[in-house]
Design a protein around this motif. Structure first.
Motif, PDB file in Angstrom:
ATOM      1  N   SER A  50      -6.364   8.445  -2.856  1.00 22.28           N
ATOM      2  CA  SER A  50      -5.262   8.160  -3.941  1.00 22.28           C
ATOM      3  C   SER A  50      -4.653   7.156  -3.791  1.00 22.28           C
ATOM      4  O   SER A  50      -3.744   6.746  -4.913  1.00 22.28           O
ATOM      5  CB  SER A  50      -4.148   9.618  -4.562  1.00 22.28           C
ATOM      6  N   ALA A  51      -4.529   6.488  -2.803  1.00 25.73           N
ATOM      7  CA  ALA A  51      -3.759   5.157  -2.336  1.00 25.73           C
ATOM      8  C   ALA A  51      -4.099   3.952  -3.507  1.00 25.73           C
ATOM      9  O   ALA A  51      -4.364   4.054  -3.889  1.00 25.73           O
ATOM     10  CB  ALA A  51      -3.637   5.129  -1.394  1.00 25.73           C
ATOM     11  N   ARG A  52      -2.047   3.639  -3.186  1.00 25.71           N
ATOM     12  CA  ARG A  52      -2.337   2.562  -3.827  1.00 25.71           C
ATOM     13  C   ARG A  52      -1.281   1.036  -3.926  1.00 25.71           C
ATOM     14  O   ARG A  52      -1.050   1.347  -3.149  1.00 25.71           O
ATOM     15  CB  ARG A  52      -1.480   2.700  -5.474  1.00 25.71           C
ATOM     16  N   ARG A  53      -1.551   0.583  -4.586  1.00 24.69           N
ATOM     17  CA  ARG A  53      -1.278  -1.153  -4.260  1.00 24.69           C
ATOM     18  C   ARG A  53      -0.343  -1.274  -5.607  1.00 24.69           C
ATOM     19  O   ARG A  53      -0.681  -1.185  -6.486  1.00 24.69           O
ATOM     20  CB  ARG A  53      -1.983  -2.277  -3.801  1.00 24.69           C
ATOM     21  N   SER A  54       0.780  -2.290  -4.934  1.00 23.08           N
ATOM     22  CA  SER A  54       1.774  -2.623  -6.158  1.00 23.08           C
ATOM     23  C   SER A  54       1.494  -3.656  -6.901  1.00 23.08           C
ATOM     24  O   SER A  54       0.737  -4.629  -6.117  1.00 23.08           O
ATOM     25  CB  SER A  54       3.203  -2.590  -5.727  1.00 23.08           C
ATOM     26  N   ASP A  55       2.185  -3.997  -7.916  1.00 21.82           N
ATOM     27  CA  ASP A  55       1.706  -5.086  -9.322  1.00 21.82           C
ATOM     28  C   ASP A  55       2.362  -6.185  -8.315  1.00 21.82           C
ATOM     29  O   ASP A  55       2.928  -6.450  -7.383  1.00 21.82           O
ATOM     30  CB  ASP A  55       1.725  -5.059  -9.872  1.00 21.82           C
ATOM     31  N   ALA A  56       2.178  -7.493  -9.331  1.00 22.43           N
ATOM     32  CA  ALA A  56       3.453  -8.679  -9.137  1.00 22.43           C
ATOM     33  C   ALA A  56       4.925  -7.538  -9.354  1.00 22.43           C
ATOM     34  O   ALA A  56       5.570  -8.888  -8.815  1.00 22.43           O
ATOM     35  CB  ALA A  56       2.789  -9.383 -10.531  1.00 22.43           C
ATOM     36  N   SER A  57       5.177  -6.979 -10.229  1.00 25.92           N
ATOM     37  CA  SER A  57       6.185  -7.105 -10.422  1.00 25.92           C
ATOM     38  C   SER A  57       7.040  -5.743  -9.068  1.00 25.92           C
ATOM     39  O   SER A  57       7.795  -5.127  -9.634  1.00 25.92           O
ATOM     40  CB  SER A  57       6.845  -5.727 -11.437  1.00 25.92           C
ATOM     41  N   GLY A  58       6.391  -5.274  -7.821  1.00 22.17           N
ATOM     42  CA  GLY A  58       6.527  -4.074  -7.377  1.00 22.17           C
ATOM     43  C   GLY A  58       6.380  -3.027  -7.720  1.00 22.17           C
ATOM     44  O   GLY A  58       6.600  -1.889  -7.042  1.00 22.17           O
ATOM     45  N   LEU A  59       5.543  -2.756  -9.069  1.00 21.18           N
ATOM     46  CA  LEU A  59       5.345  -1.666  -9.172  1.00 21.18           C
ATOM     47  C   LEU A  59       4.113  -0.022  -9.403  1.00 21.18           C
ATOM     48  O   LEU A  59       3.299  -1.004  -8.791  1.00 21.18           O
ATOM     49  CB  LEU A  59       5.556  -1.299 -10.506  1.00 21.18           C
ATOM     50  N   LEU A  60       4.100   0.236  -8.847  1.00 22.76           N
ATOM     51  CA  LEU A  60       2.519   1.361  -8.366  1.00 22.76           C
ATOM     52  C   LEU A  60       2.965   2.856  -9.273  1.00 22.76           C
ATOM     53  O   LEU A  60       4.292   2.853  -9.256  1.00 22.76           O
ATOM     54  CB  LEU A  60       2.158   1.122  -7.387  1.00 22.76           C
ATOM     55  N   GLU A  61       1.588   3.262 -10.054  1.00 22.66           N
ATOM     56  CA  GLU A  61       2.004   4.606 -10.104  1.00 22.66           C
ATOM     57  C   GLU A  61       0.918   5.194  -9.344  1.00 22.66           C
ATOM     58  O   GLU A  61      -0.192   5.228  -8.996  1.00 22.66           O
ATOM     59  CB  GLU A  61       0.851   4.966 -11.500  1.00 22.66           C
ATOM     60  N   LEU A  76       6.018   9.761   0.472  1.00 24.04           N
ATOM     61  CA  LEU A  76       5.105   8.430   1.128  1.00 24.04           C
ATOM     62  C   LEU A  76       5.574   7.958   1.865  1.00 24.04           C
ATOM     63  O   LEU A  76       6.675   7.431   1.763  1.00 24.04           O
ATOM     64  CB  LEU A  76       5.444   8.670  -1.186  1.00 24.04           C
ATOM     65  N   ARG A  77       4.075   6.660   2.025  1.00 24.92           N
ATOM     66  CA  ARG A  77       3.875   5.816   2.850  1.00 24.92           C
ATOM     67  C   ARG A  77       4.351   4.553   2.337  1.00 24.92           C
ATOM     68  O   ARG A  77       2.893   4.349   1.574  1.00 24.92           O
ATOM     69  CB  ARG A  77       3.308   6.082   4.366  1.00 24.92           C
ATOM     70  N   VAL A  78       4.870   4.112   2.267  1.00 24.04           N
ATOM     71  CA  VAL A  78       4.513   2.666   1.616  1.00 24.04           C
ATOM     72  C   VAL A  78       4.881   1.159   2.867  1.00 24.04           C
ATOM     73  O   VAL A  78       5.694   1.656   3.627  1.00 24.04           O
ATOM     74  CB  VAL A  78       5.918   2.371   0.728  1.00 24.04           C
ATOM     75  N   ALA A  79       3.780   0.513   3.420  1.00 24.02           N
ATOM     76  CA  ALA A  79       3.233  -0.307   4.234  1.00 24.02           C
ATOM     77  C   ALA A  79       2.993  -2.201   3.407  1.00 24.02           C
ATOM     78  O   ALA A  79       2.314  -1.585   2.026  1.00 24.02           O
ATOM     79  CB  ALA A  79       3.149  -0.013   5.089  1.00 24.02           C
ATOM     80  N   LYS A  80       3.379  -3.212   3.951  1.00 20.83           N
ATOM     81  CA  LYS A  80       2.994  -4.628   3.757  1.00 20.83           C
ATOM     82  C   LYS A  80       3.347  -5.328   5.145  1.00 20.83           C
ATOM     83  O   LYS A  80       4.153  -5.115   5.163  1.00 20.83           O
ATOM     84  CB  LYS A  80       3.351  -4.872   2.191  1.00 20.83           C
ATOM     85  N   ASP A  81       2.060  -5.971   5.029  1.00 18.25           N
ATOM     86  CA  ASP A  81       2.256  -6.632   6.824  1.00 18.25           C
ATOM     87  C   ASP A  81       3.207  -5.789   7.414  1.00 18.25           C
ATOM     88  O   ASP A  81       3.019  -4.687   8.063  1.00 18.25           O
ATOM     89  CB  ASP A  81       2.823  -8.262   6.283  1.00 18.25           C
ATOM     90  N   TYR A 118       0.876  -1.396   0.197  1.00 15.15           N
ATOM     91  CA  TYR A 118       0.088  -0.017   0.482  1.00 15.15           C
ATOM     92  C   TYR A 118       1.338   1.189  -0.033  1.00 15.15           C
ATOM     93  O   TYR A 118       2.491   1.335   0.883  1.00 15.15           O
ATOM     94  CB  TYR A 118      -0.482  -0.062   1.150  1.00 15.15           C
ATOM     95  N   CYS A 119       0.730   2.283  -0.810  1.00 15.67           N
ATOM     96  CA  CYS A 119       1.575   3.351  -0.848  1.00 15.67           C
ATOM     97  C   CYS A 119       0.179   4.841  -0.763  1.00 15.67           C
ATOM     98  O   CYS A 119      -0.403   4.793  -1.620  1.00 15.67           O
ATOM     99  CB  CYS A 119       1.593   3.483  -2.615  1.00 15.67           C
ATOM    100  N   GLY A 120       1.088   5.281  -0.004  1.00 15.39           N
ATOM    101  CA  GLY A 120      -0.319   6.653   0.453  1.00 15.39           C
ATOM    102  C   GLY A 120       0.255   8.456   1.022  1.00 15.39           C
ATOM    103  O   GLY A 120       1.814   7.764   0.802  1.00 15.39           O
ATOM    104  N   ILE A 121       0.263   9.040   0.371  1.00 16.23           N
ATOM    105  CA  ILE A 121       1.037  10.152   0.552  1.00 16.23           C
ATOM    106  C   ILE A 121       0.543  10.264   2.278  1.00 16.23           C
ATOM    107  O   ILE A 121      -0.609  10.780   3.055  1.00 16.23           O
ATOM    108  CB  ILE A 121      -0.365  11.629   0.077  1.00 16.23           C
ATOM    109  N   ALA A 122       1.757  10.680   3.015  1.00 15.13           N
ATOM    110  CA  ALA A 122       1.963  10.924   4.078  1.00 15.13           C
ATOM    111  C   ALA A 122       2.040  12.704   4.702  1.00 15.13           C
ATOM    112  O   ALA A 122       1.334  13.395   5.878  1.00 15.13           O
ATOM    113  CB  ALA A 122       3.259  10.322   5.143  1.00 15.13           C
ATOM    114  N   THR A 123       2.769  13.408   3.542  1.00 15.45           N
ATOM    115  CA  THR A 123       3.314  14.614   3.698  1.00 15.45           C
ATOM    116  C   THR A 123       3.417  15.151   2.716  1.00 15.45           C
ATOM    117  O   THR A 123       3.241  14.978   1.567  1.00 15.45           O
ATOM    118  CB  THR A 123       4.201  15.612   4.821  1.00 15.45           C
TER     119      THR A 123
END
Length: 170
Positions: free
Chosen positions: A116-127, A137-142, A100-105
């Motif tokens: 606007s938050a998005r999740r990365s695809d199988a290749s670890g990529l996102l826009e 940006l804050r990115v997190a998984k588990d 998960y990637c979202g705007i933090a500041t």
């Protein structure tokens, strides 16, 4: 009220409030969607100053810092933002899917992401669409997380990489 760059009311756009002096996932927030006339009402706010963020990748972005609950004539004017193409990697450098990637500041102001938050695809990529300027940006998984700051020009695209590590207890 949320208006576009031409001063027209913007219907159906998210407006998120984040306590102006807080950071981290436990900060007090509220969220709503604008009505046909661009107006909005946030009903779960404490008597504290908030940073308001509204917008989307297609509509543009508006930010107001230090807004007090009950303020009248609050206007968020949307302006063009940019795009971040993010590669998400784990501690060993492998791509991370489903992060998960979202705007933090934005410009150093803590914000709550208005959708606007998005999740990365199988290749670890996102826009992800973001306001122009300095954006963290804050990115997190588990139990993994990472943060990074990028400077995005209006209408521009920036490539970035986030390497996740074990989240620190808060």
């Amino acid at each position: 009220k949320v208006i576009d760059a031409q001063g027209r009311a913007t219907e159906g756009v998210g407006v998120a409030a984040a306590y102006a002096a807080a950071s981290g996932p436990d900060r007090h927030t509220d969220f709503t969607i604008t009505l046909a006339d661009g107006s909005f009402r946030l009903t779960a706010l404490k008597k504290l100053p908030y940073n308001l963020l509204s917008g989307s990748r297609t509509l543009g972005w508006g930010l107001l810092g230090g807004v007090e609950p009950g303020s009248k004539e609050v206007v968020l004017r949307l302006a063009p933002g940019g795009l971040v193409r993010l590669a998400v990697r784990g501690p060993e450098g492998a791509p991370v899917s489903g992060a998960y990637c979202g705007i933090a500041t934005v410009g150093g102001l803590p914000v709550s992401d208005p959708g606007s938050a998005r999740r990365s695809d199988a290749s670890g990529l996102l826009e992800v669409g973001v306001p122009a300027g300095s954006v963290e940006l804050r990115v997190a998984k588990d139990k993994l997380e990472g943060r990074g700051t990028v400077t995005v020009p209006a209408g521009g695209t920036v490539a970035a990489e986030a390497t996740l590590s074990e989240a620190k207890p808060r």
